[in-house]
Design a protein around this motif. Structure first.
Motif, PDB file in Angstrom:
ATOM      1  N   LEU A  99       2.573  10.181  -9.190  1.00 51.60           N
ATOM      2  CA  LEU A  99       2.422  10.330 -10.950  1.00 51.60           C
ATOM      3  C   LEU A  99       1.936  12.021 -10.536  1.00 51.60           C
ATOM      4  CD1 LEU A  99       0.530   6.652 -11.579  1.00 51.60           C
ATOM      5  CD2 LEU A  99       2.424   7.867 -12.382  1.00 51.60           C
ATOM      6  N   GLN A 100       0.947  12.329  -9.486  1.00 50.37           N
ATOM      7  CA  GLN A 100       0.456  13.476  -9.862  1.00 50.37           C
ATOM      8  C   GLN A 100       1.571  14.636  -9.440  1.00 50.37           C
ATOM      9  OE1 GLN A 100      -2.678  12.893  -6.112  1.00 50.37           O
ATOM     10  NE2 GLN A 100      -3.464  11.089  -7.356  1.00 50.37           N
ATOM     11  N   HIS A 101       2.655  14.212  -8.869  1.00 54.29           N
ATOM     12  CA  HIS A 101       3.398  15.684  -8.842  1.00 54.29           C
ATOM     13  C   HIS A 101       4.744  15.445  -8.816  1.00 54.29           C
ATOM     14  CE1 HIS A 101       0.502  15.633  -5.164  1.00 54.29           C
ATOM     15  NE2 HIS A 101       1.242  16.075  -5.341  1.00 54.29           N
ATOM     16  N   PRO A 102       4.988  15.543 -10.502  1.00 48.03           N
ATOM     17  CA  PRO A 102       5.770  15.103 -11.428  1.00 48.03           C
ATOM     18  C   PRO A 102       7.585  15.210 -11.314  1.00 48.03           C
ATOM     19  CG  PRO A 102       4.592  15.483 -12.824  1.00 48.03           C
ATOM     20  CD  PRO A 102       4.169  16.004 -11.621  1.00 48.03           C
ATOM     21  N   GLN A 103       7.649  16.379  -9.841  1.00 46.08           N
ATOM     22  CA  GLN A 103       8.683  16.979  -9.582  1.00 46.08           C
ATOM     23  C   GLN A 103       9.374  15.768  -8.638  1.00 46.08           C
ATOM     24  OE1 GLN A 103       8.249  19.625  -6.647  1.00 46.08           O
ATOM     25  NE2 GLN A 103      10.050  20.052  -6.106  1.00 46.08           N
ATOM     26  N   TRP A 104       8.497  14.317  -8.195  1.00 48.05           N
ATOM     27  CA  TRP A 104       9.024  13.638  -7.669  1.00 48.05           C
ATOM     28  C   TRP A 104       9.277  12.168  -8.463  1.00 48.05           C
ATOM     29  CZ3 TRP A 104      10.146  13.705  -1.940  1.00 48.05           C
ATOM     30  CH2 TRP A 104       9.821  15.761  -1.764  1.00 48.05           C
ATOM     31  N   ARG A 105      10.313  11.664  -7.845  1.00 46.87           N
ATOM     32  CA  ARG A 105      10.553   9.880  -8.597  1.00 46.87           C
ATOM     33  C   ARG A 105      10.585   8.977  -7.406  1.00 46.87           C
ATOM     34  NH1 ARG A 105      15.969  11.618 -11.265  1.00 46.87           N
ATOM     35  NH2 ARG A 105      16.241   9.372 -11.402  1.00 46.87           N
ATOM     36  N   LEU A 106      10.129   8.085  -8.220  1.00 42.07           N
ATOM     37  CA  LEU A 106      10.219   6.987  -7.502  1.00 42.07           C
ATOM     38  C   LEU A 106      11.493   5.682  -6.853  1.00 42.07           C
ATOM     39  CD1 LEU A 106       7.810   5.164  -5.793  1.00 42.07           C
ATOM     40  CD2 LEU A 106       7.968   3.829  -7.541  1.00 42.07           C
ATOM     41  N   SER A 107      11.515   6.023  -5.775  1.00 44.15           N
ATOM     42  CA  SER A 107      12.937   4.893  -5.786  1.00 44.15           C
ATOM     43  C   SER A 107      12.790   4.033  -4.848  1.00 44.15           C
ATOM     44  CB  SER A 107      13.604   6.059  -4.069  1.00 44.15           C
ATOM     45  OG  SER A 107      14.856   5.719  -3.784  1.00 44.15           O
ATOM     46  N   LEU A 108      13.241   2.793  -5.066  1.00 39.70           N
ATOM     47  CA  LEU A 108      12.985   1.377  -4.644  1.00 39.70           C
ATOM     48  C   LEU A 108      14.004   1.082  -4.097  1.00 39.70           C
ATOM     49  CD1 LEU A 108      10.270  -0.614  -7.155  1.00 39.70           C
ATOM     50  CD2 LEU A 108       9.795   0.846  -5.614  1.00 39.70           C
ATOM     51  N   GLN A 109      14.247   0.241  -2.585  1.00 40.38           N
ATOM     52  CA  GLN A 109      15.116  -0.369  -2.086  1.00 40.38           C
ATOM     53  C   GLN A 109      15.557  -1.576  -3.333  1.00 40.38           C
ATOM     54  OE1 GLN A 109      13.928   0.001   1.370  1.00 40.38           O
ATOM     55  NE2 GLN A 109      15.376   1.232   1.733  1.00 40.38           N
ATOM     56  N   ALA A 124       0.554  -1.131   0.247  1.00 44.28           N
ATOM     57  CA  ALA A 124      -0.459   0.254  -0.321  1.00 44.28           C
ATOM     58  C   ALA A 124       0.773   1.283   0.290  1.00 44.28           C
ATOM     59  CB  ALA A 124      -1.056   0.273   1.406  1.00 44.28           C
ATOM     60  N   ASN A 125       2.092   1.283   0.664  1.00 44.53           N
ATOM     61  CA  ASN A 125       2.932   2.320   1.145  1.00 44.53           C
ATOM     62  C   ASN A 125       2.933   2.900  -1.112  1.00 44.53           C
ATOM     63  OD1 ASN A 125       1.973   2.387   3.416  1.00 44.53           O
ATOM     64  ND2 ASN A 125       3.945   2.040   4.257  1.00 44.53           N
ATOM     65  N   THR A 126       3.857   1.296  -1.474  1.00 47.23           N
ATOM     66  CA  THR A 126       4.159   1.387  -2.457  1.00 47.23           C
ATOM     67  C   THR A 126       3.906   2.040  -3.650  1.00 47.23           C
ATOM     68  OG1 THR A 126       5.269  -0.044  -2.200  1.00 47.23           O
ATOM     69  CG2 THR A 126       5.293  -0.012  -4.799  1.00 47.23           C
ATOM     70  N   ARG A 127       2.125   1.555  -3.544  1.00 43.31           N
ATOM     71  CA  ARG A 127       0.930   2.217  -4.443  1.00 43.31           C
ATOM     72  C   ARG A 127       1.145   3.981  -4.282  1.00 43.31           C
ATOM     73  NH1 ARG A 127      -0.678   1.190  -8.930  1.00 43.31           N
ATOM     74  NH2 ARG A 127      -1.925   3.092  -9.297  1.00 43.31           N
ATOM     75  N   ALA A 128       1.170   4.241  -2.447  1.00 47.13           N
ATOM     76  CA  ALA A 128       1.069   5.662  -2.293  1.00 47.13           C
ATOM     77  C   ALA A 128       1.762   6.686  -3.263  1.00 47.13           C
ATOM     78  CB  ALA A 128       1.290   5.761  -0.665  1.00 47.13           C
ATOM     79  N   ALA A 129       2.617   5.965  -2.815  1.00 41.84           N
ATOM     80  CA  ALA A 129       4.019   7.012  -2.906  1.00 41.84           C
ATOM     81  C   ALA A 129       4.185   6.460  -4.561  1.00 41.84           C
ATOM     82  CB  ALA A 129       5.337   6.017  -2.744  1.00 41.84           C
ATOM     83  N   LEU A 130       3.641   5.663  -5.113  1.00 38.52           N
ATOM     84  CA  LEU A 130       3.440   5.570  -6.568  1.00 38.52           C
ATOM     85  C   LEU A 130       2.851   6.884  -7.479  1.00 38.52           C
ATOM     86  CD1 LEU A 130       3.954   4.700 -10.052  1.00 38.52           C
ATOM     87  CD2 LEU A 130       2.379   2.657  -9.501  1.00 38.52           C
TER      88      LEU A 130
END
Ligand code: SF4
Length: 214
Positions: A196-206, A186-192
């Protein structure tokens, strides 16, 4: 000064803009936002740490009396035969800036390393760091408000570190990294969704966890 180090080993940087880059990981012992003891976790400023930074008993760990000794230990962790170009050390913890000083940065440079730092942002770093990653935690005041990347564990508690608090700061990259707890999916979905809504931010996966490496 002397340096207390939990562990030093060669691996791939697992997170953020340099994910996948070979590096020596230099994990300093101790943090200013949690003791590292489970009995203190719920009362700590930072409650979701996934790292053992207590003591000096990890691979390559120990107490180093001087910056030169510390740099020599990092140097010895870089595999023999690998070309000198691209030598990179990630100073992490715990909170590395409790111990990493200008002398240590200079000594690491002298042995041919680019120096990266992963800090919680509560301590002003010494001069000379090549790559500065700030990762705000909980309600801790962030005093280091510029750098190369801002990497935020997400989500955090309401009233605590939220992306909107940091999006105007002077960083080159902004990452959200899903909180790795029992709600990781759920946290991954929320971050994703947030990215998507704030493209300044990118997803970092460990990726070190995905790959099953240290
Ligand atoms: S600030 Fe970083 S090292 Fe310290 S307790 Fe939190 S996650 Fe762990």
């Amino acid at each position: 000064m002397a340096y207390s180090v939990k562990e030093i080993y060669y691996t791939l940087q697992g997170e953020g803009a340099y994910a996948g880059r070979p590096a020596v990981l230099l994990r300093f012992a101790g943090c200013n936002l949690w003791s590292g003891r489970e009995q203190h976790r719920s009362d700590s400023v930072c409650r979701f740490c996934d790292t053992d930074f207590v003591g000096t008993d990890g691979p390559g760990g120990g107490k180093f009396r001087t910056a030169a000794e510390l740099a020599a230990a990092v140097d010895s962790a870089w595999p023999d035969g690998k070309v000198a170009a691209g030598r990179y050390v990630v100073c992490t913890g715990g909170e590395p800036l409790l111990q990493l000083d200008a002398a240590a940065v200079a000594a690491l440079h002298d042995t041919g390393f680019e120096v990266g730092v992963e800090t919680n942002g509560t301590i002003t770093p010494p001069q000379g760091i090549d790559w500065l990653c700030v990762s705000p935690k909980g309600a801790a005041e962030v005093v280091q408000r510029q750098g190369d990347e801002l990497k935020l564990v997400y989500p955090q508690r309401e009233q605590e570190a939220q992306p909107e608090q940091f999006s105007d700061l002077a960083f080159r990259h902004f990452f959200l990294q899903p909180l790795d707890d029992e709600d990781l999916d759920a946290n991954t979905r929320a971050a994703l969704d947030y990215c998507l809504q704030h493209p300044q931010w990118r997803l970092s996966l460990q990726i070190h966890k995905l790959l099953g490496i240290a």
